[in-house]
Design a protein around this motif. Sequence first.
Motif, PDB file in Angstrom:
ATOM      1  N   ASP A 160       0.851  -1.195   0.000  1.00 11.66           N
ATOM      2  CA  ASP A 160       0.000   0.000   0.000  1.00 11.66           C
ATOM      3  C   ASP A 160       0.885   1.243   0.000  1.00 11.66           C
ATOM      4  OD1 ASP A 160      -2.381  -1.390   0.061  1.00 11.66           O
ATOM      5  OD2 ASP A 160      -2.380  -1.520   2.260  1.00 11.66           O
ATOM      6  N   THR A 161       0.592   2.162  -0.875  1.00  9.67           N
ATOM      7  CA  THR A 161       1.323   3.422  -0.913  1.00  9.67           C
ATOM      8  C   THR A 161       0.346   4.546  -0.602  1.00  9.67           C
ATOM      9  OG1 THR A 161       0.926   3.653  -3.278  1.00  9.67           O
ATOM     10  CG2 THR A 161       3.001   2.624  -2.615  1.00  9.67           C
ATOM     11  N   THR A 162       0.844   5.541   0.092  1.00  9.46           N
ATOM     12  CA  THR A 162      -0.010   6.689   0.388  1.00  9.46           C
ATOM     13  C   THR A 162       0.109   7.673  -0.755  1.00  9.46           C
ATOM     14  OG1 THR A 162       1.760   7.766   1.580  1.00  9.46           O
ATOM     15  CG2 THR A 162       0.262   6.429   2.878  1.00  9.46           C
ATOM     16  N   LYS A 163      -1.013   8.205  -1.116  1.00 11.27           N
ATOM     17  CA  LYS A 163      -1.034   9.158  -2.214  1.00 11.27           C
ATOM     18  C   LYS A 163      -1.160  10.570  -1.657  1.00 11.27           C
ATOM     19  CE  LYS A 163      -3.058   5.991  -5.509  1.00 11.27           C
ATOM     20  NZ  LYS A 163      -4.145   5.750  -6.464  1.00 11.27           N
ATOM     21  N   LEU A 164      -0.375  11.465  -2.205  1.00 16.49           N
ATOM     22  CA  LEU A 164      -0.431  12.867  -1.813  1.00 16.49           C
ATOM     23  C   LEU A 164      -1.103  13.660  -2.917  1.00 16.49           C
ATOM     24  CD1 LEU A 164       3.174  13.521  -0.490  1.00 16.49           C
ATOM     25  CD2 LEU A 164       1.114  13.284   0.865  1.00 16.49           C
ATOM     26  N   SER A 165      -1.762  14.712  -2.526  1.00 18.79           N
ATOM     27  CA  SER A 165      -2.289  15.615  -3.539  1.00 18.79           C
ATOM     28  C   SER A 165      -1.108  16.375  -4.144  1.00 18.79           C
ATOM     29  CB  SER A 165      -3.288  16.594  -2.928  1.00 18.79           C
ATOM     30  OG  SER A 165      -2.622  17.507  -2.090  1.00 18.79           O
TER      31      SER A 165
ATOM     32  N   ALA B  29       2.354  17.681  -2.303  1.00 19.79           N
ATOM     33  CA  ALA B  29       3.661  17.258  -2.809  1.00 19.79           C
ATOM     34  C   ALA B  29       4.526  18.475  -3.131  1.00 19.79           C
ATOM     35  CB  ALA B  29       3.487  16.383  -4.050  1.00 19.79           C
TER      36      ALA B  29
END
Length: 58
Positions: A3-8, A12
């Motif tokens: 699982d990777t966390t996504k940034l807006s 970022a």
Amino acid sequence: MADTTKLSVEKALEKIRQRDEPTSGTSRLDEKADALNDEIKRMRAQRLRLERRQGKPD
């Protein structure tokens, strides 16, 4: 799959800017210090020229 966390994109960019700010601020200060040192050298040379001229009779 991990699982990777996504940034807006906004978050970022904010993180990138935070990392870049200290170096960019330091480099700007270095440039200003270099410019002031050059100005000091120029003024000292000018002062020496003026002192030599005043010491000589016309």
